[in-house]
Design a protein around this motif. Structure first.
Motif, short mmCIF file in Angstrom:
data_model
loop_
_atom_site.label_atom_id
_atom_site.label_comp_id
_atom_site.label_asym_id
_atom_site.label_seq_id
_atom_site.Cartn_x
_atom_site.Cartn_y
_atom_site.Cartn_z
N GLY A 118 0.78 -1.23 0.00
CA GLY A 118 0.00 0.00 0.00
C GLY A 118 0.81 1.28 0.00
O GLY A 118 0.25 2.37 0.00
N GLN A 119 2.14 1.15 -0.01
CA GLN A 119 3.01 2.33 -0.02
C GLN A 119 3.58 2.56 -1.42
O GLN A 119 3.62 1.64 -2.25
N ARG A 120 4.05 3.78 -1.68
CA ARG A 120 4.71 4.08 -2.94
C ARG A 120 6.08 4.66 -2.65
O ARG A 120 6.28 5.37 -1.66
N TYR A 121 7.02 4.34 -3.54
CA TYR A 121 8.41 4.70 -3.30
C TYR A 121 8.99 5.41 -4.52
O TYR A 121 8.75 5.02 -5.67
N ARG A 122 9.79 6.45 -4.24
CA ARG A 122 10.36 7.26 -5.31
C ARG A 122 11.82 6.96 -5.56
O ARG A 122 12.42 7.45 -6.50
N ALA A 123 12.44 6.17 -4.65
CA ALA A 123 13.85 5.78 -4.81
C ALA A 123 14.06 4.45 -4.11
O ALA A 123 13.37 4.11 -3.15
N LEU A 124 15.04 3.70 -4.63
CA LEU A 124 15.33 2.38 -4.06
C LEU A 124 16.83 2.24 -3.83
O LEU A 124 17.64 2.93 -4.46
N GLN A 125 17.19 1.32 -2.94
CA GLN A 125 18.59 0.95 -2.77
C GLN A 125 18.66 -0.49 -2.27
O GLN A 125 17.78 -0.97 -1.56
N ALA A 126 19.71 -1.18 -2.69
CA ALA A 126 19.96 -2.55 -2.25
C ALA A 126 21.27 -2.57 -1.50
O ALA A 126 22.17 -1.77 -1.78
N GLY A 127 21.39 -3.46 -0.54
CA GLY A 127 22.61 -3.50 0.26
C GLY A 127 22.93 -4.89 0.76
O GLY A 127 22.06 -5.77 0.84
N VAL A 128 24.19 -5.09 1.09
CA VAL A 128 24.66 -6.34 1.69
C VAL A 128 25.64 -5.97 2.79
O VAL A 128 26.42 -5.02 2.65
N GLN A 129 25.61 -6.70 3.88
CA GLN A 129 26.46 -6.37 5.02
C GLN A 129 27.92 -6.68 4.73
O GLN A 129 28.25 -7.71 4.14
N LEU A 130 28.80 -5.77 5.14
CA LEU A 130 30.23 -5.92 4.85
C LEU A 130 30.88 -7.05 5.63
O LEU A 130 31.79 -7.72 5.11
N ALA A 131 30.47 -7.27 6.87
CA ALA A 131 31.11 -8.29 7.71
C ALA A 131 30.16 -8.69 8.82
O ALA A 131 29.27 -7.93 9.22
N ASN A 132 30.35 -9.91 9.31
CA ASN A 132 29.69 -10.37 10.52
C ASN A 132 30.60 -11.44 11.14
O ASN A 132 31.77 -11.54 10.76
N ARG A 133 30.08 -12.21 12.07
CA ARG A 133 30.95 -13.19 12.73
C ARG A 133 31.37 -14.33 11.82
O ARG A 133 32.21 -15.14 12.20
N SER A 134 30.80 -14.39 10.63
CA SER A 134 31.25 -15.39 9.66
C SER A 134 32.46 -14.91 8.86
O SER A 134 33.04 -15.67 8.09
N GLY A 135 32.83 -13.62 9.02
CA GLY A 135 33.97 -13.08 8.30
C GLY A 135 33.59 -11.93 7.39
O GLY A 135 32.43 -11.49 7.35
N PRO A 136 34.55 -11.42 6.61
CA PRO A 136 34.28 -10.28 5.73
C PRO A 136 33.62 -10.70 4.42
O PRO A 136 33.72 -11.86 4.00
N LEU A 137 32.96 -9.76 3.78
CA LEU A 137 32.42 -9.97 2.44
C LEU A 137 33.58 -10.24 1.49
O LEU A 137 34.56 -9.51 1.46
#
Length: 378
Positions: free
Chosen positions: A163-182
């Motif tokens: 029910g919402q409308r959006y005028r811009a988008l972005q995608a992301g992925v986490q750089l690091a966590n306890r599994s190690g770096p990207l």
């Protein structure tokens, strides 16, 4: 029957009664303490005992190690339960009532810990269309993947909603966590997944340079590896063992409530959605036993996920106070994982080390308990 025979029979009966009484006394002393028991002052119970609960032995080392976390509990803070209710709960650990509250809002993408790729739109798009185009999995390798839209009404970035409308988008992925770096492979998978989503909604992605982002991931992971910490104390019974209900009764007096898993209690934070300040854990098999009050616990564990709890909560101070209070109330001793008693000096040093760690986290805008820190150290 002669007088001698009668006397011998009486003596034999007395000896037999004495043996039976002694065995009963030994059995009662070795049985685990239960929540129904009422004991006098702990200091009086220990009168005449030369063994103190804490010895002057210091820890051999106080290195803060990086340890994978245990899945946390949703917080809640009801008043300490009645001891009888706690004893009953030990057989079937109930969920904290506040665990039924809706989950906290997911933290948004942050350039501090995420690779972010703008997805350029020629016109506004509905949240319904975005949700339909989202990939089936929200992970890239071992890292969380997310898509956000800038709301037409509020201008805020948020996860797509119906029910919402959006005028811009972005995608992301986490750089690091306890599994190690990207790594390179995960970055490439991120590009493929984000591109497929962009194609489905008519957007044009603008990806950052892979080499620069992978290098940034490694640097962040190096920092995280050196500043991740989970502290643990072990409370060991000095004489009689404890039943789960007995432990729960004393822990409840300090504000602990039942967690989502058997054999786990938590001390909730002062704010909704905050990670538990402390966790108290004992053998889950004992908690689920047919008659928990007859099971014996020789030790329990107190743990603190340092990076997940705000410094303002004074988590180590409260952990230390809880450990000492439980040890005194239940006639136990506070030790490290190796079974060595923790001295006052050792605890003071650990507290000083934690203050330095908090300062380092603050300097990177990754303060303990912040949304960024909880995502990075997960």
């Amino acid at each position: 029957m002669s007088t001698l025979q009668i006397g011998l029979a009486i003596i034999g009966g007395l000896v037999l009664a004495g043996v039976v009484a002694y065995n009963a006394w030994v059995t009662s002393k070795s049985a685990p303490r239960t929540a129904r028991e009422r004991h006098g002052d702990a200091a009086e119970e220990r009168a005449g005992d030369e063994t103190l609960p804490y010895t002057p032995a210091d820890l051999a080392e106080h290195e803060i190690q990086r340890i994978d976390p245990v899945l946390g509990d949703m917080p809640g803070a009801p008043s300490p339960p009645d001891p009888a209710e706690v004893a009953a709960a030990a057989a079937a650990v109930s969920l904290n009532p506040l665990m039924t509250q809706p989950p906290e809002k997911r933290p948004g993408l942050d350039a501090l810990i995420d690779v972010i790729a703008p997805l350029l739109l020629e016109h506004e798009v509905s949240g319904d269309a975005l949700l339909a185009a989202l990939p089936g999995t929200r992970r890239v390798g071992s890292k969380p993947f997310a898509v956000e839209g800038q709301s037409e009404t509020t201008g805020e970035w948020e996860s797509p909603r119906l029910g919402q409308r959006y005028r811009a988008l972005q995608a992301g992925v986490q750089l690091a966590n306890r599994s190690g770096p990207l790594n390179d492979i995960e970055f490439s998978e991120f590009v493929v997944k984000a591109q497929a989503f962009a194609d489905a909604v008519g957007a044009s992605p603008d990806f950052p340079d892979m080499r620069a982002e992978v290098a940034r991931a490694r640097e962040l992971d190096t920092f995280a590896s050196g500043h991740d910490a989970q502290l643990g104390f072990t409370l060991r019974a000095r004489r009689a063992a404890w039943s789960p209900g007995y432990v729960a009764q004393h822990a409840a007096k300090l504000g602990f409530v039942a967690g989502a898993l058997p054999g786990r209690m938590v001390l909730s934070g002062s704010h909704s959605g905050q990670a538990p300040i402390l966790s108290l854990v004992f053998d889950p098999q004992a908690a689920m036993a047919e008659d928990p009050e007859q099971t014996a616990l020789r030790e329990i564990a107190l743990s603190l996920e340092v990076t997940h709890v705000p410094r303002s909560e004074q988590p180590f101070v409260r952990m230390r106070q809880a450990a000492v209070a439980l040890a005194e109330a239940m006639d136990g001793v506070v030790t490290d994982d190796a079974g060595q008693p923790l001295s006052v000096e050792a605890l003071d040093q650990i507290g000083a080390d934690l203050e330095s760690l908090y300062d380092a986290l603050d300097s990177r805008d990754l303060s303990a308990g912040s949304a960024q820190a909880r995502r990075l150290f997960s």
